[in-house]
Scaffold this motif. Sequence first.
Motif, PDB file in Angstrom:
ATOM      1  N   UNK A  88      -4.369  16.738   6.539  1.00 19.72           N
ATOM      2  CA  UNK A  88      -3.329  16.131   7.161  1.00 19.72           C
ATOM      3  C   UNK A  88      -2.645  16.329   8.463  1.00 19.72           C
ATOM      4  N   UNK A  89      -2.397  17.947   8.047  1.00 16.66           N
ATOM      5  CA  UNK A  89      -1.842  18.071   9.867  1.00 16.66           C
ATOM      6  C   UNK A  89      -2.245  17.658  10.597  1.00 16.66           C
ATOM      7  N   UNK A  90      -3.580  17.288  10.633  1.00 17.73           N
ATOM      8  CA  UNK A  90      -4.499  16.462  12.042  1.00 17.73           C
ATOM      9  C   UNK A  90      -4.058  15.553  12.472  1.00 17.73           C
ATOM     10  N   UNK A 122       1.292  -1.352  -0.093  1.00 19.26           N
ATOM     11  CA  UNK A 122       0.226   0.516   0.340  1.00 19.26           C
ATOM     12  C   UNK A 122       0.661   1.420  -0.013  1.00 19.26           C
ATOM     13  N   UNK A 123       2.202   0.825   0.161  1.00 15.72           N
ATOM     14  CA  UNK A 123       3.110   1.890  -0.243  1.00 15.72           C
ATOM     15  C   UNK A 123       3.137   3.144  -1.070  1.00 15.72           C
ATOM     16  N   UNK A 124       2.185   2.548  -2.468  1.00 12.85           N
ATOM     17  CA  UNK A 124       2.311   3.582  -3.516  1.00 12.85           C
ATOM     18  C   UNK A 124       0.760   3.424  -4.090  1.00 12.85           C
ATOM     19  N   UNK A 125      -0.258   5.124  -4.159  1.00 12.57           N
ATOM     20  CA  UNK A 125      -1.523   4.762  -4.789  1.00 12.57           C
ATOM     21  C   UNK A 125      -1.524   3.897  -6.419  1.00 12.57           C
ATOM     22  N   UNK A 126      -2.445   3.114  -6.641  1.00  9.08           N
ATOM     23  CA  UNK A 126      -2.512   2.456  -7.359  1.00  9.08           C
ATOM     24  C   UNK A 126      -3.604   3.232  -8.496  1.00  9.08           C
ATOM     25  N   UNK A 183       1.209  11.264   5.048  1.00  8.31           N
ATOM     26  CA  UNK A 183      -0.291  11.443   5.087  1.00  8.31           C
ATOM     27  C   UNK A 183      -0.995  11.749   3.763  1.00  8.31           C
ATOM     28  N   UNK A 184      -0.123  12.767   3.020  1.00  4.95           N
ATOM     29  CA  UNK A 184      -0.509  12.521   1.425  1.00  4.95           C
ATOM     30  C   UNK A 184      -0.478  11.441   0.677  1.00  4.95           C
ATOM     31  N   UNK A 185       0.703  10.513   0.999  1.00  4.65           N
ATOM     32  CA  UNK A 185      -0.488   8.930  -0.022  1.00  4.65           C
ATOM     33  C   UNK A 185      -1.107   8.170   0.906  1.00  4.65           C
ATOM     34  N   UNK A 186      -1.378   8.564   1.913  1.00  3.52           N
ATOM     35  CA  UNK A 186      -2.380   7.832   2.749  1.00  3.52           C
ATOM     36  C   UNK A 186      -3.247   8.176   1.942  1.00  3.52           C
ATOM     37  N   UNK A 187      -3.605   9.722   1.568  1.00  2.54           N
ATOM     38  CA  UNK A 187      -4.841  10.163   0.913  1.00  2.54           C
ATOM     39  C   UNK A 187      -5.597   9.809  -0.534  1.00  2.54           C
ATOM     40  N   UNK A 188      -4.194   9.668  -1.085  1.00  2.00           N
ATOM     41  CA  UNK A 188      -4.052   9.252  -2.415  1.00  2.00           C
ATOM     42  C   UNK A 188      -4.726   7.829  -2.121  1.00  2.00           C
ATOM     43  N   UNK A 189      -4.270   7.281  -1.801  1.00  2.00           N
ATOM     44  CA  UNK A 189      -4.574   5.280  -1.639  1.00  2.00           C
ATOM     45  C   UNK A 189      -6.323   5.301  -1.200  1.00  2.00           C
ATOM     46  N   UNK A 190      -6.238   5.751  -0.208  1.00  2.00           N
ATOM     47  CA  UNK A 190      -8.650   6.431   0.417  1.00  2.00           C
ATOM     48  C   UNK A 190      -8.805   6.851  -1.609  1.00  2.00           C
TER      49      UNK A 190
END
Length: 874
Positions: free
Chosen positions: A423-425, A137-141, A445-452
């Motif tokens: 992301x700051x939160x 999950x480290x990189x968004x598809x 956090x930006x990577x997490x968001x892209x994944x979602x």
Amino acid sequence: MAAYASLLALARTLHQILTLDRYPNPLDKEKIVSLFQKVDSSLNFLQDYSDQHGGTVDLVGNEMKSAAYEAQDFMDSYLFLVSRNDFDSSSSEPFSVASVDQGLNLALEKIDFFWEEAMKNKKIPLSSMADSSPVDHSSAIKIPVKKMVVGFDDDIDAINEQLYEDSAKLQIIPIVGMGGIGKTTLARRVYQSAILSRHFDICGWITVSAEYRKRQVLSGLLHYLVEADDVQCHQSDAQLATLVYQGFMGRRYLVVIDDVWDTKAWDDLKRVFPEDGIGSRILITTRLSDVAIYARSSSSQLHLMKFLNEDRSWELLQERIFGLESCPPELVEIGKKIAYSCGGLPLTIVVVAGILISTSNIMRQELWENVSKNISSTEPTIESHCSKILCLSCDRLPLHLKPCFLYMTAFPEDSEIEVSKLIKMWVAEGFLKPSDRSKCMEDVGGGYLEDLVNRSLILVRKKGPDGKLETVGVHDLLREICATKAEEEGFLHHVSSNRNVHKVDATQNPYRRISIHYTQALWEWRIQESSIHSVLLFSERNLGSTFFLSSRRLSILDAPEVTWPNLSDVISALFNLRYIAFALNDSSCPHGFPTSITKLPNLQTVIAHRTYFRRDYLLQIQCEIWETPKLRHLITDTPFRLPSPSSRGIVQESDIQTLETVVDFKFTEEIIKIFVNLKKLKVIFTMCLDNWDDYNLNNLFRLNNLEELKVSVDDLPNPSITWNHTFPISLKKLTLEGVPWHWDNNMTIIGSLPNLEVLQMMNIKVTGFSEHWTPMEDQFLRLKYFRSSLDHLVKWEVEKEHFPSLESLILRRAQIDEIPSGIGEIDSLQLIELQFCKESLVDSANLIQQQQHENGNLAFQVRVNNSDKHDFWF
């Protein structure tokens, strides 16, 4: 999930304690190291297990969560007392040396016990949709998707027929259907097409939602009409309604009113729309047929959304998964079965596609069969079956994403959630666990968001000029399901003024986070439970509610619209505070920036929102700000001065990444050494110094991590002054306003920046009276977005090689006669927007559009905007 989040927070606190220089008892450190190792091992196991099996993990549920919460509370108090050297070996108080030792032992025993029980009993239920292969999950598809909306062609034609019919009367056109069926998507497509058609003088979009907030809706409408931000605070609702009515009068308008839930809201709103017989239209979306029938015009037709048929369902699923490619033949049969099982509801199809996309090997037939088995309909109604599918999509999330996703339900329904704030939160909450310790938390956090986003669980509301996410949202159905999950797990508690609750007491429901949505004035709220760690307050301005806060362990306080009469005193007691957003006004901050903020050792983010200070107010921040050791973001919309760090003897590197908006910033040697991590800077120069060089701008290029820079010059007493300084090569976004400028010389400086993607230049003070500009080759190689007033230019010569990556060109009040033909030859170009430009410039843009369309670039757009609405800057 709540257990995992609680262990994350505990691990962060333990790590912080392990960096201390001293301990009340030498044995404490050994015990804390042991506790940290057990917690870290637990987190790694849960993460690895989840990544390998793609399912949810629940270690004896509430017991582990409670143990982790109890340990964290103890560690927070421990940290607080260590910082104040407040331990007394003879004291009988809860945190004497003896009680510290006892508490550490107890925390170790509980964590040990529950972990051993979980492993012994193997009490790890997995989602039945688990995929047995490991997932990265480290990189968004990223799947290329066609720019189309499957199944909506007939709907779009039907709506457009009513929008553009000859009738001069105001028409109210309702779109009605169940949640997730595509009402908003259809309305958005029609709305965007209407903007391009230029048939309407003004187009606007507002969202009402189940909790109708009149002032917020009026403010939203006013945003499309006039510069309203400075007057709204002092206007009553009736005055705002009058301004909206007057703004629409005499102009053919199209307004979309999304998500209307009751007839009273419509009765209240319709009064602000004049019926002046010039062909205006209002488009309403609602789930309720009685609201649609009540609101529609007598001559308009009710547009009922239908479920997708089997062919359309399969077409949408294919598009979301494979984009422009075809589905492999061996997956077609099972794929159609999956699509049919979604009941024709577009939202569930998109979400199921997100589940499949998120797996490591999307081509495995076994995986598709597993998904098909788990979404086969056994529910009595389509609504309950779709809810089941949406629940599974939440359960299917990997552990590291679950806290981040559930946290988004704290924001009100239909919110546009600002990505940078979210992301700051997340960072302040401790949800992020980077695999690479050198990686910036905000980037994680930006990577997490892209994944979602790629899992189709969150909606993209707005993208910036560089294509990056700016605001996002959560669909109502998903938000409702996840909000319930968050409540059930004790992760997040929602409170509303509509529930007639005045006191938030967590003693019976020990939530760590509280989200308060209040829409009624003159309420008194008391937040008194010491176990609460996060408070998020959402309100409209000027509601006059009073808040009392006594939660000593608070780490997040998000209250940008709330007035706290005793704000400085409140802050001084919040030792653990990591994030604060507050209203900056004469009531909450009578002495300016609260000094107590500078004394918080864990503070990472400060966001101060001006509400009542006069426009020319200049904020003074105390020199103690340099001693806030973990500060990363200092953001205010009121300009502030920073004192010199030398006044406090500060020379070490700072963690500060964001400074907005600082006045007369001097790029001295000591500043350059301190701000090695600075990524975003907004600075205003008042030119109060005699010489431009007194600001040490020759050092600006040494800010090697700076990515975004905005420079504004208020006044220029000496017209001969010219900017002749270079910029950091790391810059990606540059905004210049009122800067003294020489076109040929300075554009060569900017054009050589290798990473520049966004450039804004407005109202620059041209020196040397340049009237002609020809860019140099091999410059502006990555520039995607160029917005300018092209001050004093009468001729601009461009070849396609000059801006090879340009996607958007926005010109405002430009005096050139035509857009250079070379602009129209740029293959990447998607948009030309002209604001208050001469007719010949518009004609040349239309000619470029015709050429682009003839060459097959049908996505290319020309927009002409001569609205009187204030021009906002990002």
